[in-house]
Design an enzyme around this catalytic site. Structure first.
Site: not given
Ligand code: ACO
Length: 321
Positions: A112, A248, A278
């Protein structure tokens, strides 16, 4: 000698994938995606439409905005993790399509941070006097790298490209850039296959995004907080000197945390993640171009750009536009 942004451009594929569309293919909800990420929709490249195609359209716009003829370019840097071919670089393919044959052209893979790395490198080339007209592009077709059955990743990403033309200037321009990486975090976000490691007997040959989202989130907030402070300190500037934050576009909650650190209200922050998802290397230049073309960003204003991605890599640029 400094470099300055002479023109910006961007391009998005026409096909929109909404959260409602994803509700039909994986177990997710519009509410989950919007509340965790801020994303409402993203773009997906058409069959046969490549990273190079997106980069070409964004570059044409940037060259036109800058009033620069492609034949006058002496450097092309293209940030991407989704190149058209393993080689030649997408930058070389782009160079030929633009008719800029002969100038230096190469890709940067910093996930990214790819565009921001390119911006930092091009700035140094121009400052040294070696380059007079540089094109820096971030372009991705991440839709090709996703496992569309994995709800934890496929809802986050989109396709798109942005570009800038840089030229020399006696005044900044680009005030400072910061480029960082820490490979110790390689397992937080990666693609498990490659030419040297080998491919897998799986759908899409094992090409997919592997992500430890929660950990990335925490590292991103911490690291962006640090780099924003480091960037302002190098420039001898303060949070209050920044007119616009162009972050970003990965997650609205990460963006809000960085804005809070800067003491910037969200109406001074460019947000496109809701409509683009993203787009990795494409994200910062897309947001920049959109804000320039909508008239929000004006000449003379101070911009703070930052990015964060797989590697891990993180990067920033402080710019007087
Ligand atoms: N729909 C429904 N549920 C989902 C989904 C979805 N699309 N995706 C995951 N879940 C579930 C998981 O299975 C998990 O379930 P479990 O608790 O039963 O195991 C649960 O949701 C996780 O929920 P949260 O802990 O509330 O998730 P969080 O608040 O951490 O959000 C997210 C997840 C959006 C991925 C967040 O951590 C995030 O954005 N992280 C940064 C990742 C990112 O941006 N990566 C891109 C590249 S790096 C960069 O560019 C910065």
């Amino acid at each position: 000698m400094y470099s300055r942004i002479a023109g910006t451009g961007s391009y998005l594929p026409s096909h929109v994938v909404t959260n409602a569309d994803l509700e039909r293919t994986v177990e997710t909800t519009d509410e989950w995606i919007r509340s965790r990420t801020g994303i409402r929709e993203r773009r997906k490249a058409a069959d046969g439409e490549t990273t190079g195609d997106l980069a070409y359209q964004a570059s044409l716009q940037a060259l036109e905005a800058a009033g620069v003829d492609a034949a006058d370019l002496d450097l092309i840097i293209l940030g991407t993790t989704t190149p058209d071919l393993i080689f030649p670089s997408t930058a070389c393919l782009l160079q030929h399509r633009l008719g800029a044959n002969g100038c230096a052209a190469f890709d940067v893979n910093a996930a990214c941070s790819g565009f921001m790395y390119g911006l930092g490198i091009a700035d140094k080339f121009i400052r040294s006097g070696a380059t007079h007209k540089a094109l820096v592009v971030g372009s991705e077709t991440l839709s090709r790298m996703l496992d569309w059955s994995d709800r934890s990743t496929c809802v986050l990403f989109g396709d798109g490209a942005g570009a800038v033309v840089l030229e020399p200037s006696e005044e900044p321009g680009v005030i400072t850039t910061k480029l960082h990486a820490d490979g110790a975090y390689k397992d937080l976000l990666y693609n498990p296959v490659g030419v040297s490691t080998g491919f897998l007997d799986e759908p899409n040959h094992g090409v997919r995004v592997m992500m430890r989202g929660h950990e990335i989130f925490k590292v991103a907030v911490r690291t962006l907080d640090r780099i924003v402070g480091e960037t302002l300190e190098t420039a001898g500037m303060h949070e209050s000197d920044v007119d616009w934050l162009i972050p970003h576009q990965a997650n609205l909650r990460i963006i809000e945390a960085t804005a809070k650190r800067l003491g910037l209200s969200m109406d001074r922050v460019i947000v496109t993640v809701d409509r683009h998802g993203n787009t990795s290397s494409g994200s910062v230049p897309l947001a920049l171009d959109e804000a320039v073309r909508s008239g929000r960003i004006e000449r003379g204003q101070t911009l703070l750009l930052e990015a964060f991605g797989g590697g891990l890599t993180w990067s920033s640029a402080l710019i007087r536009y």
